[in-house]
Design a protein around this motif. Structure first.
Motif, short mmCIF file in Angstrom:
data_model
loop_
_atom_site.label_atom_id
_atom_site.label_comp_id
_atom_site.label_asym_id
_atom_site.label_seq_id
_atom_site.Cartn_x
_atom_site.Cartn_y
_atom_site.Cartn_z
N GLY A 86 -7.70 9.07 -0.20
CA GLY A 86 -7.14 7.73 -0.24
C GLY A 86 -7.11 7.20 -1.67
N HIS A 88 -6.58 3.44 -3.91
CA HIS A 88 -6.34 2.00 -4.03
C HIS A 88 -5.87 1.76 -5.46
N ARG A 90 -3.87 -0.62 -8.53
CA ARG A 90 -3.43 -1.93 -9.02
C ARG A 90 -2.52 -1.71 -10.22
N SER A 96 -1.97 -1.87 -4.03
CA SER A 96 -1.49 -1.01 -2.95
C SER A 96 -2.60 -0.08 -2.50
N ARG A 97 -2.53 0.26 -1.21
CA ARG A 97 -3.49 1.22 -0.66
C ARG A 97 -2.71 2.37 -0.04
N TYR A 98 -3.08 3.59 -0.41
CA TYR A 98 -2.41 4.77 0.10
C TYR A 98 -3.41 5.66 0.83
N ASP A 99 -3.00 6.14 1.98
CA ASP A 99 -3.86 6.99 2.79
C ASP A 99 -3.30 8.41 2.82
#
Length: 325
Positions: A86, A88, A90, A96-99
């Motif tokens: 994952g 996170h 900026r 944004s958060r990506y999984d």
């Protein structure tokens, strides 16, 4: 003592490196991307490998601990896929958060950013801005400003999937030492990656022909372009090279080929190269060469596809031509 490992970015395939020292991890990633600060609250192990295609590189890195990174502007396009890790990120005011499985641009080329990267694997693709510009170029002299990306996330899940399949295809090519040694194959792969990136992510590239482009899409343009292609079939030429030789924009030469020949310019390039491959097969000694070697020489990485196109063009398989002539 701090480990000092520098990956030679000019080699086609660097050996995988594994680091456990935080300063060495920071130095390696700074050498590979841009100056950055890397911090971790726990001991971290990083495994990294780069496959270099000249104007692009395919990277894989996997870390065992949470990494906090602060990165200076990249000056390249970096497409990341959170394969199992994952992220996170900026960028300016954007958070944004990506999984796992998400695709995204690390940042705009002139934009610093910070990120927290969770343990796991990231697959990255680094693309030179010059390659992006060549693939996206439109109407030289009428649109001097460079192409800019205006968003960090793919336009759709389908386009993201297409980008990833393109990367997988290119990685497979570069894993084949014979294909990786062919400038025609690597050059084509580079342009496919750049085109997939321009398609997947929002940018300012012009996609429609202008009035001037339509006027330039003449038979004279086709003649100049065809003469250039026939004289440079052995070279790694792009649509931008063809347009420059014809003294028109990329959109004009594309429109001219569709209007007068019923095919894109690069399809004509492939047809010219398969004609050269045919001549080589006719002249070759079957005891001294193979169909695969001739196909690779002329930029055909997929030998099954080469056979299918050759048979459709000449009515026999390339193996038959090699044996009989």
């Amino acid at each position: 003592m701090t480990e000092r490992v520098r990956v030679n970015l000019d080699t086609p395939r660097a050996a995988p490196v594994e680091l456990t020292d935080a300063d060495a991890i920071e130095q390696l990633l700074s050498d590979s991307y841009s100056s950055m600060r890397v911090r971790s609250r726990h001991p971290a192990r990083l495994r990294y490998q780069r496959v270099n295609g000249g104007s692009f590189a395919l990277d894989t890195f996997e870390q065992s601990a949470v990494l906090d990174v602060r990165v200076e502007p990249l000056q390249t396009i970096v497409v990341d896929r959170s394969t199992t890790a994952g992220v996170h990120a900026r960028r300016g005011a954007d958070i944004s958060r990506y999984d796992s499985g998400d695709l995204f641009l690390a940042a705009l080329p002139d934009q610093p950013y910070t990120a927290r990267v969770m343990p796991g694997r990231i697959d990255a693709c680094v693309i030179d801005l010059a390659l992006i510009a060549r693939v996206a170029a439109t109407a030289p002299g009428r649109r001097p400003e460079p192409v800019r990306f205006v968003g960090l996330d793919p336009l759709s899940a389908e386009l993201a999937a297409h980008w990833w399949s393109t990367r997988c295809y290119v990685a497979e090519l570069l894993n084949n030492s014979e294909a990786a040694a062919s400038p025609l194959i690597v050059g084509s792969a580079a342009r496919q990656l750049a085109a997939a990136t321009l398609t997947a992510f929002p940018n300012t590239a012009l996609t429609e022909p202008t009035v001037a482009d339509r006027c330039d899409a003449s038979t004279a343009t086709v003649r100049r372009a065809v003469a250039y292609i026939e004289g440079h079939a052995t070279d790694d030429i792009s649509i931008a090279d063809i347009a420059a030789a014809a003294h028109v924009s990329i959109r004009a030469v594309q429109l001219a080929f569709r209007r007068h020949l019923g095919m894109p310019p690069m399809a004509y390039v492939r047809r010219a190269r398969i004609d050269h491959a045919h001549r080589d097969l006719v002249a070759a000694d079957p005891a001294a060469t193979t169909v695969g070697a001739i196909a690779t020489r002329w930029g055909f990485a997929n030998h099954s596809r080469f056979t299918a196109v050759y048979r459709k063009t000449y009515g026999v398989t390339p193996q038959t031509t090699l044996r009989n002539d």
